[in-house]
Design a protein around this motif. Structure first.
Motif, mmCIF file in Angstrom:
data_model
loop_
_atom_site.group_PDB
_atom_site.id
_atom_site.type_symbol
_atom_site.label_atom_id
_atom_site.label_comp_id
_atom_site.label_asym_id
_atom_site.label_seq_id
_atom_site.Cartn_x
_atom_site.Cartn_y
_atom_site.Cartn_z
ATOM 1 N N ASN A 108 2.694 9.692 2.955
ATOM 2 C CA ASN A 108 4.076 9.799 3.423
ATOM 3 C C ASN A 108 4.868 8.501 3.366
ATOM 4 O O ASN A 108 6.072 8.509 3.609
ATOM 5 C CB ASN A 108 4.097 10.310 4.873
ATOM 6 N N GLN A 109 4.203 7.384 3.053
ATOM 7 C CA GLN A 109 4.861 6.092 3.198
ATOM 8 C C GLN A 109 4.539 5.156 2.039
ATOM 9 O O GLN A 109 3.514 5.293 1.375
ATOM 10 C CB GLN A 109 4.403 5.420 4.506
ATOM 11 N N VAL A 110 5.435 4.208 1.846
ATOM 12 C CA VAL A 110 5.175 3.035 1.016
ATOM 13 C C VAL A 110 5.199 1.833 1.947
ATOM 14 O O VAL A 110 6.075 1.722 2.812
ATOM 15 C CB VAL A 110 6.242 2.863 -0.080
ATOM 16 N N MET A 111 4.222 0.941 1.800
ATOM 17 C CA MET A 111 4.154 -0.253 2.638
ATOM 18 C C MET A 111 4.421 -1.490 1.789
ATOM 19 O O MET A 111 3.829 -1.663 0.717
ATOM 20 C CB MET A 111 2.801 -0.358 3.329
ATOM 21 N N VAL A 112 5.316 -2.322 2.283
ATOM 22 C CA VAL A 112 5.765 -3.521 1.576
ATOM 23 C C VAL A 112 5.566 -4.723 2.491
ATOM 24 O O VAL A 112 5.796 -4.639 3.705
ATOM 25 C CB VAL A 112 7.259 -3.387 1.199
ATOM 26 N N LEU A 113 5.126 -5.830 1.917
ATOM 27 C CA LEU A 113 5.077 -7.092 2.655
ATOM 28 C C LEU A 113 6.262 -7.945 2.215
ATOM 29 O O LEU A 113 6.453 -8.194 1.021
ATOM 30 C CB LEU A 113 3.769 -7.838 2.399
ATOM 31 N N ARG A 114 7.055 -8.352 3.176
ATOM 32 C CA ARG A 114 8.231 -9.186 2.914
ATOM 33 C C ARG A 114 7.958 -10.593 3.427
ATOM 34 O O ARG A 114 7.618 -10.785 4.596
ATOM 35 C CB ARG A 114 9.463 -8.599 3.596
ATOM 36 N N THR A 115 8.111 -11.574 2.552
ATOM 37 C CA THR A 115 7.919 -12.972 2.931
ATOM 38 C C THR A 115 9.256 -13.689 2.915
ATOM 39 O O THR A 115 10.021 -13.578 1.955
ATOM 40 C CB THR A 115 6.941 -13.676 1.977
ATOM 41 N N THR A 116 9.540 -14.405 3.989
ATOM 42 C CA THR A 116 10.739 -15.238 4.048
ATOM 43 C C THR A 116 10.316 -16.699 4.070
ATOM 44 O O THR A 116 9.289 -17.055 4.647
ATOM 45 C CB THR A 116 11.590 -14.923 5.293
ATOM 46 N N LEU B 3 -2.510 0.591 7.566
ATOM 47 C CA LEU B 3 -2.783 1.299 6.315
ATOM 48 C C LEU B 3 -3.983 2.224 6.478
ATOM 49 O O LEU B 3 -3.965 3.379 6.024
ATOM 50 C CB LEU B 3 -3.034 0.289 5.193
ATOM 51 N N THR B 4 -5.023 1.740 7.149
ATOM 52 C CA THR B 4 -6.217 2.551 7.377
ATOM 53 C C THR B 4 -5.905 3.748 8.262
ATOM 54 O O THR B 4 -6.323 4.879 7.975
ATOM 55 C CB THR B 4 -7.320 1.697 8.024
ATOM 56 N N ALA B 5 -5.153 3.515 9.333
ATOM 57 C CA ALA B 5 -4.822 4.593 10.264
ATOM 58 C C ALA B 5 -4.003 5.688 9.596
ATOM 59 O O ALA B 5 -4.105 6.863 9.961
ATOM 60 C CB ALA B 5 -4.067 4.024 11.463
ATOM 61 N N ALA B 6 -3.206 5.309 8.597
ATOM 62 C CA ALA B 6 -2.353 6.280 7.911
ATOM 63 C C ALA B 6 -3.052 6.925 6.715
ATOM 64 O O ALA B 6 -2.443 7.725 6.001
ATOM 65 C CB ALA B 6 -1.063 5.605 7.452
ATOM 66 N N GLY B 7 -4.322 6.575 6.485
ATOM 67 C CA GLY B 7 -5.052 7.156 5.364
ATOM 68 C C GLY B 7 -4.523 6.708 4.021
ATOM 69 O O GLY B 7 -4.486 7.487 3.064
ATOM 70 N N GLY B 8 -4.135 5.429 3.927
ATOM 71 C CA GLY B 8 -3.528 4.927 2.706
ATOM 72 C C GLY B 8 -4.470 4.119 1.846
ATOM 73 O O GLY B 8 -5.658 3.962 2.150
ATOM 74 N N MET B 9 -3.922 3.606 0.752
ATOM 75 C CA MET B 9 -4.677 2.771 -0.172
ATOM 76 C C MET B 9 -3.851 1.538 -0.510
ATOM 77 O O MET B 9 -2.617 1.600 -0.540
ATOM 78 C CB MET B 9 -5.013 3.530 -1.458
ATOM 79 N N PRO B 10 -4.516 0.392 -0.742
ATOM 80 C CA PRO B 10 -3.766 -0.800 -1.144
ATOM 81 C C PRO B 10 -3.262 -0.657 -2.571
ATOM 82 O O PRO B 10 -3.852 0.055 -3.392
ATOM 83 C CB PRO B 10 -4.799 -1.925 -1.023
ATOM 84 N N LEU B 11 -2.162 -1.330 -2.858
ATOM 85 C CA LEU B 11 -1.584 -1.320 -4.194
ATOM 86 C C LEU B 11 -1.484 -2.745 -4.710
ATOM 87 O O LEU B 11 -1.265 -3.683 -3.944
ATOM 88 C CB LEU B 11 -0.181 -0.711 -4.179
ATOM 89 N N ILE B 12 -1.630 -2.888 -6.015
ATOM 90 C CA ILE B 12 -1.366 -4.158 -6.666
ATOM 91 C C ILE B 12 0.079 -4.114 -7.127
ATOM 92 O O ILE B 12 0.482 -3.194 -7.828
ATOM 93 C CB ILE B 12 -2.317 -4.388 -7.849
ATOM 94 N N GLY C 138 0.815 -1.206 0.000
ATOM 95 C CA GLY C 138 0.000 0.000 0.000
ATOM 96 C C GLY C 138 0.847 1.253 0.000
ATOM 97 O O GLY C 138 2.068 1.213 0.153
ATOM 98 N N SER C 139 0.172 2.389 -0.188
ATOM 99 C CA SER C 139 0.851 3.681 -0.118
ATOM 100 C C SER C 139 -0.007 4.649 0.673
ATOM 101 O O SER C 139 -1.236 4.558 0.686
ATOM 102 C CB SER C 139 1.126 4.246 -1.516
ATOM 103 N N THR C 140 0.657 5.568 1.357
ATOM 104 C CA THR C 140 0.006 6.655 2.072
ATOM 105 C C THR C 140 0.664 7.941 1.588
ATOM 106 O O THR C 140 1.655 7.903 0.845
ATOM 107 C CB THR C 140 0.191 6.514 3.593
#
Length: 234
Positions: free
Chosen positions: A25-33, A99-108, A21-23
């Motif tokens: 001020n931020q980019v959000m990334v999911l990292r899988t190990t 993501l919701t608290a930061a006022g963001g949106m999900p990204l594909i 997602g993105s807000t």
């Protein structure tokens, strides 16, 4: 029941990022190990949320989910049948809540064609500087050495979030994630322009190959060059 005889494989821990997602001020990334735990009949997978500041590139990492799967030899004596179980994490976060608290949106993530809000670009190493170029002429750039240094640092932060856990060999997670940024190359360049009022942000994917496979595939945030450099404005 006795397990099928087999030599233990080398410990392998792979890492891959996907955009979440993105807000403003931020980019959000999911990292899988994915960790084979040094054996053929079990593995552990973890998901970590990485929150990256769009202006500075600084990041924070939070545990999200952990799963272990092990062969059930009572059901399948050959060990091909596995049972997956979630491992509770006391400090796990909910990515959608943040993501919701930061006022963001999900990204594909790496969709083709790119999803709304994305621009596709090219990435090229020009005399040791990674240059991302987009269709409107805008660019983003950073020294490749600095990108690899940042990748090393983020992997060690991930090691700290994961911690050490039970495995066959006496090796720690930090050791498994050290020295992994070799044979690295740019894979894709994307740009977030989410109409939030924040300047567009460039995202570079870099893969580092091990034995022909991308054992490490990370996303890095780059600041767009100024439009005054001769490129079109956002």
């Amino acid at each position: 029941m006795a397990h099928p005889a087999a030599a233990t494989p080398p410990d392998m821990l792979t890492v891959r990022d996907v955009l979440f997602g993105s807000t403003p001020n931020q980019v959000m990334v999911l990292r899988t190990t994915q960790d084979n735990l040094g054996q053929y009949y079990a593995e552990q997978r973890d998901t970590i949320l990485i929150v990256i500041d769009r202006a500075t590139g600084r990041e924070q990492q939070y545990p999200v989910y952990r799963m272990r799967s092990e062969a059930d030899f009572d059901i399948d004596p050959m060990g091909d049948r596995r049972i997956a179980r979630a491992v509770p994490l006391a400090n796990a976060v909910d990515p959608f809540a943040l993501l919701t608290a930061a006022g963001g949106m999900p990204l594909i993530g790496d969709g083709d064609p790119p999803a709304e809000g994305w621009n596709t670009g090219t990435a090229a190493d020009v005399d040791g500087v990674m240059v991302l170029t987009f269709a409107d002429g805008r660019t983003a750039r950073a020294p490749m050495a600095a990108i690899l240094q940042q990748m090393d640092a983020t992997l060690q932060t991930t090691a700290g979030v994961l911690g050490d856990y039970s495995r066959i060999a006496p090796i720690g997670t930090a050791d498994l994630l050290s020295g992994r940024t070799h044979a690295c190359r740019p894979i894709s360049a994307r740009r977030i322009d989410d109409r939030s009022g924040t300047a567009a942000t460039a995202i570079l994917r870099v893969d580092c190959e091990e034995d022909g496979d991308a054992g490490i595939s990370l996303l890095t945030v780059l600041t767009m060059d100024s439009a005054a450099d001769g490129s079109a404005a956002d």
